[in-house]
Motif scaffolding. Structure first.
Motif, PDB file in Angstrom:
ATOM      1  N   GLN A 166       2.444  -2.345  -6.358  1.00  0.00           N
ATOM      2  CA  GLN A 166       2.951  -3.204  -5.495  1.00  0.00           C
ATOM      3  C   GLN A 166       4.455  -2.560  -5.245  1.00  0.00           C
ATOM      4  O   GLN A 166       5.125  -2.096  -6.322  1.00  0.00           O
ATOM      5  CB  GLN A 166       3.309  -4.522  -5.957  1.00  0.00           C
ATOM      6  N   LEU A 167       4.807  -2.207  -4.229  1.00  0.00           N
ATOM      7  CA  LEU A 167       6.087  -1.254  -3.873  1.00  0.00           C
ATOM      8  C   LEU A 167       7.097  -2.670  -3.305  1.00  0.00           C
ATOM      9  O   LEU A 167       6.992  -3.257  -2.476  1.00  0.00           O
ATOM     10  CB  LEU A 167       6.091  -0.427  -3.068  1.00  0.00           C
ATOM     11  N   ASP A 168       8.150  -2.822  -4.166  1.00  0.00           N
ATOM     12  CA  ASP A 168       9.313  -3.859  -3.823  1.00  0.00           C
ATOM     13  C   ASP A 168      10.593  -3.022  -3.585  1.00  0.00           C
ATOM     14  O   ASP A 168      10.904  -1.971  -4.047  1.00  0.00           O
ATOM     15  CB  ASP A 168       9.368  -4.505  -5.052  1.00  0.00           C
ATOM     16  N   ALA A 169      11.568  -3.751  -2.842  1.00  0.00           N
ATOM     17  CA  ALA A 169      12.725  -3.262  -2.505  1.00  0.00           C
ATOM     18  C   ALA A 169      13.619  -3.335  -3.690  1.00  0.00           C
ATOM     19  O   ALA A 169      13.799  -4.317  -4.543  1.00  0.00           O
ATOM     20  CB  ALA A 169      13.365  -3.974  -1.533  1.00  0.00           C
ATOM     21  N   ASP A 170      14.203  -2.144  -3.994  1.00  0.00           N
ATOM     22  CA  ASP A 170      15.155  -2.124  -5.180  1.00  0.00           C
ATOM     23  C   ASP A 170      16.556  -2.771  -4.803  1.00  0.00           C
ATOM     24  O   ASP A 170      17.340  -3.177  -5.795  1.00  0.00           O
ATOM     25  CB  ASP A 170      15.405  -0.689  -5.593  1.00  0.00           C
ATOM     26  N   PHE A 171      16.874  -3.060  -3.603  1.00  0.00           N
ATOM     27  CA  PHE A 171      18.068  -3.547  -3.397  1.00  0.00           C
ATOM     28  C   PHE A 171      18.231  -4.107  -2.003  1.00  0.00           C
ATOM     29  O   PHE A 171      17.147  -3.959  -1.073  1.00  0.00           O
ATOM     30  CB  PHE A 171      19.307  -2.664  -3.427  1.00  0.00           C
ATOM     31  N   ASP A 172      19.060  -4.872  -1.418  1.00  0.00           N
ATOM     32  CA  ASP A 172      19.104  -5.461  -0.352  1.00  0.00           C
ATOM     33  C   ASP A 172      19.390  -4.135   0.716  1.00  0.00           C
ATOM     34  O   ASP A 172      20.457  -3.297   0.741  1.00  0.00           O
ATOM     35  CB  ASP A 172      20.125  -6.516  -0.080  1.00  0.00           C
ATOM     36  N   GLY A 173      18.809  -4.117   1.909  1.00  0.00           N
ATOM     37  CA  GLY A 173      18.833  -3.114   2.833  1.00  0.00           C
ATOM     38  C   GLY A 173      17.951  -3.285   3.908  1.00  0.00           C
ATOM     39  O   GLY A 173      17.411  -4.377   4.376  1.00  0.00           O
ATOM     40  N   VAL A 174      18.043  -2.305   4.739  1.00  0.00           N
ATOM     41  CA  VAL A 174      17.487  -2.074   6.068  1.00  0.00           C
ATOM     42  C   VAL A 174      16.449  -0.764   6.213  1.00  0.00           C
ATOM     43  O   VAL A 174      16.900   0.084   5.743  1.00  0.00           O
ATOM     44  CB  VAL A 174      18.535  -2.057   7.279  1.00  0.00           C
ATOM     45  N   VAL A 175      15.066  -1.202   6.635  1.00  0.00           N
ATOM     46  CA  VAL A 175      14.345  -0.206   6.744  1.00  0.00           C
ATOM     47  C   VAL A 175      14.741   0.748   7.829  1.00  0.00           C
ATOM     48  O   VAL A 175      14.737   0.372   9.026  1.00  0.00           O
ATOM     49  CB  VAL A 175      12.837  -0.518   6.806  1.00  0.00           C
ATOM     50  N   THR A 176      15.066   2.185   7.522  1.00  0.00           N
ATOM     51  CA  THR A 176      15.240   2.972   8.661  1.00  0.00           C
ATOM     52  C   THR A 176      14.225   3.904   8.995  1.00  0.00           C
ATOM     53  O   THR A 176      14.306   4.802   9.894  1.00  0.00           O
ATOM     54  CB  THR A 176      16.671   3.808   8.267  1.00  0.00           C
ATOM     55  N   ASN A 177      13.165   4.163   8.247  1.00  0.00           N
ATOM     56  CA  ASN A 177      12.037   5.056   8.769  1.00  0.00           C
ATOM     57  C   ASN A 177      10.832   4.681   7.759  1.00  0.00           C
ATOM     58  O   ASN A 177      11.002   4.019   6.743  1.00  0.00           O
ATOM     59  CB  ASN A 177      12.705   6.567   8.412  1.00  0.00           C
ATOM     60  N   LYS A 178       9.884   5.004   8.464  1.00  0.00           N
ATOM     61  CA  LYS A 178       8.378   4.701   7.693  1.00  0.00           C
ATOM     62  C   LYS A 178       7.809   6.173   7.792  1.00  0.00           C
ATOM     63  O   LYS A 178       7.803   6.989   8.637  1.00  0.00           O
ATOM     64  CB  LYS A 178       7.629   3.820   8.458  1.00  0.00           C
ATOM     65  N   TRP A 179       6.945   6.455   6.535  1.00  0.00           N
ATOM     66  CA  TRP A 179       6.267   7.575   6.318  1.00  0.00           C
ATOM     67  C   TRP A 179       5.038   7.719   5.971  1.00  0.00           C
ATOM     68  O   TRP A 179       4.311   8.580   6.170  1.00  0.00           O
ATOM     69  CB  TRP A 179       7.041   8.520   5.068  1.00  0.00           C
ATOM     70  N   ALA A 180       4.348   6.325   5.715  1.00  0.00           N
ATOM     71  CA  ALA A 180       2.836   6.213   5.499  1.00  0.00           C
ATOM     72  C   ALA A 180       2.661   4.793   6.109  1.00  0.00           C
ATOM     73  O   ALA A 180       3.255   4.269   6.387  1.00  0.00           O
ATOM     74  CB  ALA A 180       2.589   6.329   4.050  1.00  0.00           C
ATOM     75  N   GLU A 181       1.089   4.954   6.530  1.00  0.00           N
ATOM     76  CA  GLU A 181       0.476   3.812   7.062  1.00  0.00           C
ATOM     77  C   GLU A 181      -0.652   3.186   6.018  1.00  0.00           C
ATOM     78  O   GLU A 181      -1.408   4.057   5.323  1.00  0.00           O
ATOM     79  CB  GLU A 181      -0.024   4.196   8.469  1.00  0.00           C
ATOM     80  N   ALA A 182      -0.938   1.989   6.437  1.00  0.00           N
ATOM     81  CA  ALA A 182      -2.298   1.383   5.674  1.00  0.00           C
ATOM     82  C   ALA A 182      -3.482   2.072   5.849  1.00  0.00           C
ATOM     83  O   ALA A 182      -3.656   2.875   6.816  1.00  0.00           O
ATOM     84  CB  ALA A 182      -2.041  -0.085   6.093  1.00  0.00           C
ATOM     85  N   GLY A 183      -4.228   2.322   4.514  1.00  0.00           N
ATOM     86  CA  GLY A 183      -5.252   3.095   4.967  1.00  0.00           C
ATOM     87  C   GLY A 183      -5.272   4.516   4.218  1.00  0.00           C
ATOM     88  O   GLY A 183      -6.105   5.172   3.902  1.00  0.00           O
ATOM     89  N   GLN A 184      -4.014   5.073   4.096  1.00  0.00           N
ATOM     90  CA  GLN A 184      -3.580   6.205   3.849  1.00  0.00           C
ATOM     91  C   GLN A 184      -3.721   6.512   2.548  1.00  0.00           C
ATOM     92  O   GLN A 184      -3.155   5.492   1.376  1.00  0.00           O
ATOM     93  CB  GLN A 184      -2.274   6.814   4.341  1.00  0.00           C
ATOM     94  N   VAL A 185      -4.062   7.639   1.762  1.00  0.00           N
ATOM     95  CA  VAL A 185      -4.185   7.792   0.448  1.00  0.00           C
ATOM     96  C   VAL A 185      -2.813   8.639  -0.016  1.00  0.00           C
ATOM     97  O   VAL A 185      -2.332   9.583   0.748  1.00  0.00           O
ATOM     98  CB  VAL A 185      -5.318   8.914  -0.044  1.00  0.00           C
ATOM     99  N   VAL A 186      -2.062   8.157  -0.811  1.00  0.00           N
ATOM    100  CA  VAL A 186      -0.649   8.466  -1.015  1.00  0.00           C
ATOM    101  C   VAL A 186      -0.641   9.113  -2.513  1.00  0.00           C
ATOM    102  O   VAL A 186      -1.055   8.514  -3.580  1.00  0.00           O
ATOM    103  CB  VAL A 186       0.511   7.597  -0.865  1.00  0.00           C
ATOM    104  N   ASN A 187       0.315  10.273  -2.821  1.00  0.00           N
ATOM    105  CA  ASN A 187       0.361  10.738  -4.228  1.00  0.00           C
ATOM    106  C   ASN A 187       1.525   9.823  -4.798  1.00  0.00           C
ATOM    107  O   ASN A 187       2.397   9.290  -4.077  1.00  0.00           O
ATOM    108  CB  ASN A 187       0.910  12.101  -3.898  1.00  0.00           C
TER     109      ASN A 187
END
Length: 354
Positions: A166-187
């Protein structure tokens, strides 16, 4: 004198007079010119840039796996601890169950060896069994204790791995970019989103390499950041300049510190930036307006009333590109010839195209 000769002489005189009257006047030459404007400030820009966060972090999972969901998109405002994405936890959940079983087995062995050690301790004290038999049970008991410690550590490690799905936010902030989509295998460590701190913003612009060199030295430039020419503010300082120019555009990024920017200066907003500072009064002329002769510099000044030009000595200051700063010899409002300066003569009649 005979009549024919008198008539011939009269004709010749008349022809000479006509020839003198037909002599054309000197040609009026059209010239290109500009009106001199006195400059007392130096301005660089405007340069187009963006409002960006000073602090931003690329977030990703700590383990390898297949991402089954991502709950946020670009522009989402997150609170610390808010869930961002999850991996398929099947493998990690199985590892936790295996570690729990190993811990239970180690605890059962510990209970047996502890009971055996206590029983043999009483017997050895009464000299019923040899000391070596008791020592063996003691070592088995200590080994069981170590096995329980190891199994407990393995269980904690397995639970940590399960939590890492589970990936959680480490601090209050705004998402400025996305790099991976659901279903993708990530390292492990691969970027999933970029999370920025919106409270600390700065303006980022790209400037030509030669201008970046001037800005990198201490200076007294006043920096104005304009938003749609309606909302503007002064930048506090130049925080940093990229040391190397982009190989494609030959520009370098300049980072400007903004103290308490208005709310209109949101992340991603396009802004216009100018750098201004006071300088010695001068007139900017194109290099083609300067006539170099005998080691001195001259310009041709147009007398609009008389329609003629006159040569005047001037003092030349800094040269930048195709422009030259004239520091003396010209007054504001005078018209200066900007082309063909090598083919003019003193007092020559000229015409200024309208």
């Amino acid at each position: 004198m005979s009549a024919p000769k008198s008539l011939l002489l009269a004709v010749l005189v008349l022809l000479g007079a006509c020839r003198e009257e037909a002599a054309p006047p000197p040609p009026v030459r059209p010239v290109l010119s500009i009106v001199a404007t006195m400059q007392s400030t130096e301005q660089l820009g405007p340069f187009i840039g963006l409002i960006e966060p000073r602090y931003k972090t690329d977030l990703g999972f700590r383990i390898f796996g297949r991402m089954v969901a991502r709950f946020v998109d670009v522009g989402a405002v997150l609170k610390k601890g808010e869930e961002i994405a999850v991996l398929d936890p099947a493998v990690q959940a199985a590892a936790v169950r295996s570690a729990e079983a190993s811990l239970a087995n180690a605890e059962a062995q510990l209970a047996n060896t502890q009971a055996e050690e206590a029983r043999l301790k009483d017997l050895v004290q009464r000299n019923i069994i040899p000391q070596s038999q008791y020592d063996l049970s003691r070592r088995n008991f200590e080994t069981s204790q170590a096995n329980v410690t190891r199994a407990g550590a393995s269980l904690r490690k397995a639970k940590d791995a399960l939590a890492y799905t589970q990936l959680d936010a480490d601090f209050d902030g705004v998402v400025t970019n996305k790099w991976a989509e659901a279903g993708q295998v990530v390292n492990a460590g691969q970027k999933v989103i970029t999370l920025a701190r919106p409270e600390v913003r700065e303006a980022v612009i790209a400037v030509p390499d030669r201008i970046a060199e001037r800005l990198s030295h201490p200076n007294d430039f006043a920096i104005t950041v304009d938003l749609d020419r309606v909302v503007s503010m002064k930048a506090a300082a130049i925080r940093a300049i990229d040391p190397i120019a982009d190989p494609n555009t030959r520009t370098r990024n300049v980072y400007l510190t903004l103290n308490d920017p208005p709310t209109a200066f949101r992340l991603g907003i396009t802004v216009s930036v100018t750098f201004t500072r006071p300088v010695a009064a001068h007139v900017d002329l194109p290099a083609t307006a300067i006539l170099e002769k005998d080691g001195k510099s001259f310009v041709w000044v147009v007398d609009v009333a008389k329609g003629t030009v006159s040569q005047r000595a001037v003092t030349v200051g800094a040269r930048e590109g195709d422009n030259i700063a004239v520091t003396s010899g010209i007054s504001a409002g005078e018209r200066i010839v900007t082309a063909g300066v090598h083919s003019l003569a003193e007092g020559q009649a000229v015409k200024v195209p309208q």
